[in-house]
Design a protein around this motif. Structure first.
Motif, mmCIF file in Angstrom:
data_model
loop_
_atom_site.group_PDB
_atom_site.id
_atom_site.type_symbol
_atom_site.label_atom_id
_atom_site.label_comp_id
_atom_site.label_asym_id
_atom_site.label_seq_id
_atom_site.Cartn_x
_atom_site.Cartn_y
_atom_site.Cartn_z
ATOM 1 N N LEU A 117 0.834 -1.208 0.000
ATOM 2 C CA LEU A 117 0.000 0.000 0.000
ATOM 3 C C LEU A 117 0.864 1.252 0.000
ATOM 4 N N TRP A 118 1.850 1.305 0.869
ATOM 5 C CA TRP A 118 2.663 2.507 1.001
ATOM 6 C C TRP A 118 3.459 2.796 -0.273
ATOM 7 N N ARG A 119 3.892 1.770 -0.981
ATOM 8 C CA ARG A 119 4.590 1.998 -2.255
ATOM 9 C C ARG A 119 3.652 2.659 -3.265
ATOM 10 N N ARG A 120 2.387 2.220 -3.287
ATOM 11 C CA ARG A 120 1.415 2.844 -4.198
ATOM 12 C C ARG A 120 1.189 4.311 -3.864
ATOM 13 N N LEU A 121 1.429 4.682 -2.612
ATOM 14 C CA LEU A 121 1.238 6.064 -2.178
ATOM 15 C C LEU A 121 2.526 6.887 -2.288
ATOM 16 N N GLY A 122 3.547 6.306 -2.930
ATOM 17 C CA GLY A 122 4.765 7.049 -3.205
ATOM 18 C C GLY A 122 5.895 6.881 -2.214
ATOM 19 N N TYR A 123 5.775 5.980 -1.275
ATOM 20 C CA TYR A 123 6.823 5.755 -0.284
ATOM 21 C C TYR A 123 7.830 4.740 -0.823
ATOM 22 N N ALA A 124 9.119 5.027 -0.630
ATOM 23 C CA ALA A 124 10.193 4.169 -1.130
ATOM 24 C C ALA A 124 10.692 3.245 -0.021
ATOM 25 N N LEU A 125 11.016 2.032 -0.401
ATOM 26 C CA LEU A 125 11.609 1.054 0.516
ATOM 27 C C LEU A 125 13.069 1.414 0.770
ATOM 28 N N HIS A 126 13.503 1.198 1.996
ATOM 29 C CA HIS A 126 14.906 1.399 2.367
ATOM 30 C C HIS A 126 15.393 0.158 3.110
ATOM 31 N N PRO A 127 15.625 -0.933 2.376
ATOM 32 C CA PRO A 127 16.045 -2.182 3.039
ATOM 33 C C PRO A 127 17.403 -2.067 3.722
ATOM 34 N N GLU A 128 18.169 -1.024 3.406
ATOM 35 C CA GLU A 128 19.483 -0.832 4.032
ATOM 36 C C GLU A 128 19.375 -0.336 5.473
ATOM 37 N N VAL A 129 18.202 0.146 5.873
ATOM 38 C CA VAL A 129 18.008 0.647 7.235
ATOM 39 C C VAL A 129 17.730 -0.531 8.170
ATOM 40 N N SER A 130 18.569 -0.668 9.184
ATOM 41 C CA SER A 130 18.387 -1.719 10.191
ATOM 42 C C SER A 130 17.317 -1.286 11.182
ATOM 43 N N LEU A 131 16.434 -2.213 11.499
ATOM 44 C CA LEU A 131 15.336 -1.936 12.424
ATOM 45 C C LEU A 131 15.565 -2.648 13.755
ATOM 46 N N PRO A 132 15.013 -2.109 14.837
ATOM 47 C CA PRO A 132 15.075 -2.818 16.118
ATOM 48 C C PRO A 132 14.397 -4.195 15.994
ATOM 49 N N GLU A 133 14.872 -5.148 16.734
ATOM 50 C CA GLU A 133 14.317 -6.508 16.691
ATOM 51 C C GLU A 133 12.833 -6.543 17.020
ATOM 52 N N SER A 134 12.350 -5.560 17.766
ATOM 53 C CA SER A 134 10.949 -5.549 18.192
ATOM 54 C C SER A 134 9.968 -5.522 17.022
ATOM 55 N N TYR A 135 10.421 -5.147 15.822
ATOM 56 C CA TYR A 135 9.551 -5.101 14.646
ATOM 57 C C TYR A 135 9.440 -6.446 13.935
ATOM 58 N N GLY A 136 10.219 -7.416 14.319
ATOM 59 C CA GLY A 136 10.182 -8.707 13.637
ATOM 60 C C GLY A 136 11.018 -8.690 12.372
ATOM 61 N N THR A 137 10.897 -9.736 11.582
ATOM 62 C CA THR A 137 11.768 -9.894 10.418
ATOM 63 C C THR A 137 11.157 -9.398 9.110
ATOM 64 N N GLU A 138 9.869 -9.140 9.067
ATOM 65 C CA GLU A 138 9.222 -8.748 7.811
ATOM 66 C C GLU A 138 8.989 -7.247 7.674
ATOM 67 N N ALA A 139 9.287 -6.475 8.687
ATOM 68 C CA ALA A 139 9.081 -5.028 8.646
ATOM 69 C C ALA A 139 10.149 -4.377 7.778
ATOM 70 N N VAL A 140 9.803 -3.239 7.175
ATOM 71 C CA VAL A 140 10.748 -2.519 6.329
ATOM 72 C C VAL A 140 10.566 -1.009 6.532
ATOM 73 N N TYR A 141 11.677 -0.305 6.554
ATOM 74 C CA TYR A 141 11.678 1.153 6.683
ATOM 75 C C TYR A 141 11.337 1.763 5.336
ATOM 76 N N MET A 142 10.491 2.792 5.336
ATOM 77 C CA MET A 142 10.078 3.467 4.110
ATOM 78 C C MET A 142 10.051 4.965 4.356
ATOM 79 N N SER A 143 10.161 5.748 3.276
ATOM 80 C CA SER A 143 10.033 7.191 3.419
ATOM 81 C C SER A 143 9.588 7.825 2.116
ATOM 82 N N LYS A 144 9.167 9.083 2.247
ATOM 83 C CA LYS A 144 8.728 9.855 1.097
ATOM 84 C C LYS A 144 9.115 11.303 1.304
ATOM 85 N N GLU A 145 9.712 11.901 0.281
ATOM 86 C CA GLU A 145 10.016 13.324 0.326
ATOM 87 C C GLU A 145 8.719 14.091 0.077
ATOM 88 N N LEU A 146 8.508 15.127 0.850
ATOM 89 C CA LEU A 146 7.278 15.918 0.715
ATOM 90 C C LEU A 146 7.476 17.074 -0.241
#
Length: 146
Positions: A117-146
């Motif tokens: 959904l977020w990709r369709r709304l213009g948010y880009a995936l950033h798989p290079e960003v490490s996330l805290p373990e509390s998010y599990g293994t399938e979570a991914v960091y995303m962002s969008k320039e405004l």
């Protein structure tokens, strides 16, 4: 709390009352209640956070970051409003509010396969960003320039 628990408890992503409240206390001006047809429709807990970083789901938020990146930490719609095509409208309103408050980027951690959904709304995936373990293994960091 009840809406957050229904959305995340089964997947192990529920934060608990004190942790959740701490997000709102840090930056109340960037947290929103969503209204649809005069009814409570959901909420967004967002806070300024350095780009490429995010809160740990297990830790109370104590920092007041200064950043032009607004991290949309927790965005939940009521069950009645899900799958009705309203998310893009709510997201546009949130992006407009963020711009008016001086933010130039919005970030998030997409969970429960919501990255589609977020990709369709213009948010880009950033798989290079490490996330805290509390998010599990399938979570991914995303962002969008405004």
């Amino acid at each position: 709390m009840a809406l957050e628990a229904r959305a995340y408890a089964e997947s192990g992503l529920s934060e608990g009352r004190e942790v959740l409240r701490s997000r709102g206390r840090v930056s109340p001006a960037t947290c929103f209640v969503l209204e649809h047809d005069g009814q409570f429709g959901g909420y967004l807990l967002a806070l300024p956070y350095p780009s490429g970083q995010c809160p740990d789901l297990t830790l109370v938020e104590a920092s007041d970051h200064t950043s032009t990146n607004l991290h949309a930490h927790d965005f939940v719609l009521t069950e009645a409003l899900r799958a009705r095509g309203l998310t893009p409208q709510f997201v546009r309103q949130i992006e407009q509010q963020a711009r008016s408050q001086g933010f130039d980027r919005i970030s998030m951690v997409a969970v429960q396969r919501s990255h589609v959904l977020w990709r369709r709304l213009g948010y880009a995936l950033h798989p290079e960003v490490s996330l805290p373990e509390s998010y599990g293994t399938e979570a991914v960091y995303m962002s969008k320039e405004l």
